[in-house]
Design a protein around this motif. Structure first.
Motif, PDB file in Angstrom:
ATOM      1  N   MET A   1       5.981 -14.923 -64.382  1.00 56.40           N
ATOM      2  CA  MET A   1       5.620 -15.310 -63.029  1.00 56.40           C
ATOM      3  C   MET A   1       6.195 -14.278 -62.049  1.00 56.40           C
ATOM      4  O   MET A   1       7.285 -13.760 -62.253  1.00 56.40           O
ATOM      5  CB  MET A   1       6.170 -16.705 -62.734  1.00 56.40           C
ATOM      6  CG  MET A   1       5.752 -17.232 -61.396  1.00 56.40           C
ATOM      7  SD  MET A   1       6.225 -18.954 -61.134  1.00 56.40           S
ATOM      8  CE  MET A   1       4.776 -19.759 -61.771  1.00 56.40           C
ATOM      9  N   ALA A   2       5.472 -13.999 -60.996  1.00 55.22           N
ATOM     10  CA  ALA A   2       5.892 -13.023 -59.990  1.00 55.22           C
ATOM     11  C   ALA A   2       7.080 -13.545 -59.187  1.00 55.22           C
ATOM     12  O   ALA A   2       7.224 -14.747 -58.975  1.00 55.22           O
ATOM     13  CB  ALA A   2       4.727 -12.716 -59.055  1.00 55.22           C
ATOM     14  N   ASN A   3       7.920 -12.622 -58.755  1.00 53.40           N
ATOM     15  CA  ASN A   3       9.083 -12.960 -57.941  1.00 53.40           C
ATOM     16  C   ASN A   3       8.905 -12.450 -56.523  1.00 53.40           C
ATOM     17  O   ASN A   3       8.020 -11.639 -56.244  1.00 53.40           O
ATOM     18  CB  ASN A   3      10.347 -12.354 -58.543  1.00 53.40           C
ATOM     19  CG  ASN A   3      10.756 -13.018 -59.838  1.00 53.40           C
ATOM     20  OD1 ASN A   3      10.321 -14.116 -60.145  1.00 53.40           O
ATOM     21  ND2 ASN A   3      11.592 -12.344 -60.595  1.00 53.40           N
ATOM     22  N   PHE A   4       9.766 -12.936 -55.632  1.00 53.53           N
ATOM     23  CA  PHE A   4       9.793 -12.461 -54.258  1.00 53.53           C
ATOM     24  C   PHE A   4      11.251 -12.381 -53.806  1.00 53.53           C
ATOM     25  O   PHE A   4      12.143 -12.945 -54.445  1.00 53.53           O
ATOM     26  CB  PHE A   4       8.973 -13.369 -53.323  1.00 53.53           C
ATOM     27  CG  PHE A   4       9.496 -14.779 -53.234  1.00 53.53           C
ATOM     28  CD1 PHE A   4      10.400 -15.147 -52.235  1.00 53.53           C
ATOM     29  CD2 PHE A   4       9.087 -15.751 -54.140  1.00 53.53           C
ATOM     30  CE1 PHE A   4      10.887 -16.440 -52.171  1.00 53.53           C
ATOM     31  CE2 PHE A   4       9.558 -17.040 -54.067  1.00 53.53           C
ATOM     32  CZ  PHE A   4      10.468 -17.394 -53.083  1.00 53.53           C
ATOM     33  N   GLN A   5      11.495 -11.685 -52.722  1.00 56.63           N
ATOM     34  CA  GLN A   5      12.839 -11.525 -52.182  1.00 56.63           C
ATOM     35  C   GLN A   5      13.184 -12.733 -51.308  1.00 56.63           C
ATOM     36  O   GLN A   5      12.426 -13.077 -50.401  1.00 56.63           O
ATOM     37  CB  GLN A   5      12.924 -10.240 -51.347  1.00 56.63           C
ATOM     38  CG  GLN A   5      14.290  -9.924 -50.810  1.00 56.63           C
ATOM     39  CD  GLN A   5      15.266  -9.480 -51.894  1.00 56.63           C
ATOM     40  OE1 GLN A   5      14.856  -9.008 -52.955  1.00 56.63           O
ATOM     41  NE2 GLN A   5      16.534  -9.645 -51.631  1.00 56.63           N
TER      42      GLN A   5
END
Length: 136
Positions: free
Chosen positions: A1-5
Motif C-alpha cells: 500500500m502507498a504511504n504519505f508523509q
C-alpha cells in the motif's frame, strides 16, 4: 500500500514527521481516515486521538486538543493546539482540566455565543482527553 508523509506540529514542537500508511484524525465532523492520494482539503479538528497505522498495524496514538489538518495526496500536516502521546496522558490531570473547563463554560453562560461555543469546545476536548487517558 502507498504511504504519505504525516507531520504533527504543536506550538511546542514537531511531534511526528514520517511516512505512514494511514492516519485516522478527529475531524470536527467526525473521525476521518486518510490514505495516500486523498483529495486535498483543510479540516478543523476537535479534541480526540490521532491514530497512525503502518504495515496494517496501529503504531501510535496521539491526543490533540483541536487544531487544523491540511491534507494533500502526498502529505498530511496537522497543526494541533496541543498534542500529547496517549501513553503520557493522566486521568487525574484530565479530570482537573475538565473541572476548569466546566467553570469557564459556566462563566461564559451569559457571554457571546462565540465565547460559549469556544468554552464548550474546550470542555468537550478535555472530556476526550479523559476518555483517551482511560483507554491507555
Amino acid at each position: 500500500m502507498a504511504n504519505f508523509q504525516l507531520e504533527l506540529v504543536s506550538p511546542e514542537k514537531l511531534l511526528l514527521s514520517r511516512e505512514v500508511e494511514m492516519a485516522i484524525i478527529p475531524a470536527a465532523e467526525g473521525e476521518m481516515g486518510v490514505l495516500a492520494g486523498h483529495a486535498p482539503m483543510i479540516v478543523a479538528l476537535r479534541g480526540g486521538t490521532i491514530r497512525v497505522r503502518e504495515n496494517g498495524v496501529e503504531t501510535e496514538s496521539l491526543f490533540v486538543a483541536g487544531g487544523f489538518a491540511e491534507i494533500t495526496p502526498t502529505r498530511v500536516t496537522v497543526l494541533a493546539d496541543e498534542a500529547t502521546p496517549v501513553a503520557d496522558l493522566s486521568r487525574a490531570e484530565a479530570e482537573r482540566r475538565i473541572a476548569e473547563a466546566e467553570a469557564a463554560y459556566a462563566e461564559a453562560a451569559m457571554d457571546t455565543p462565540e465565547r460559549r461555543d469556544a468554552a464548550m469546545a474546550r470542555l468537550l476536548s478535555m472530556r476526550a482527553m479523559r476518555d483517551a487517558a482511560q483507554a491507555a
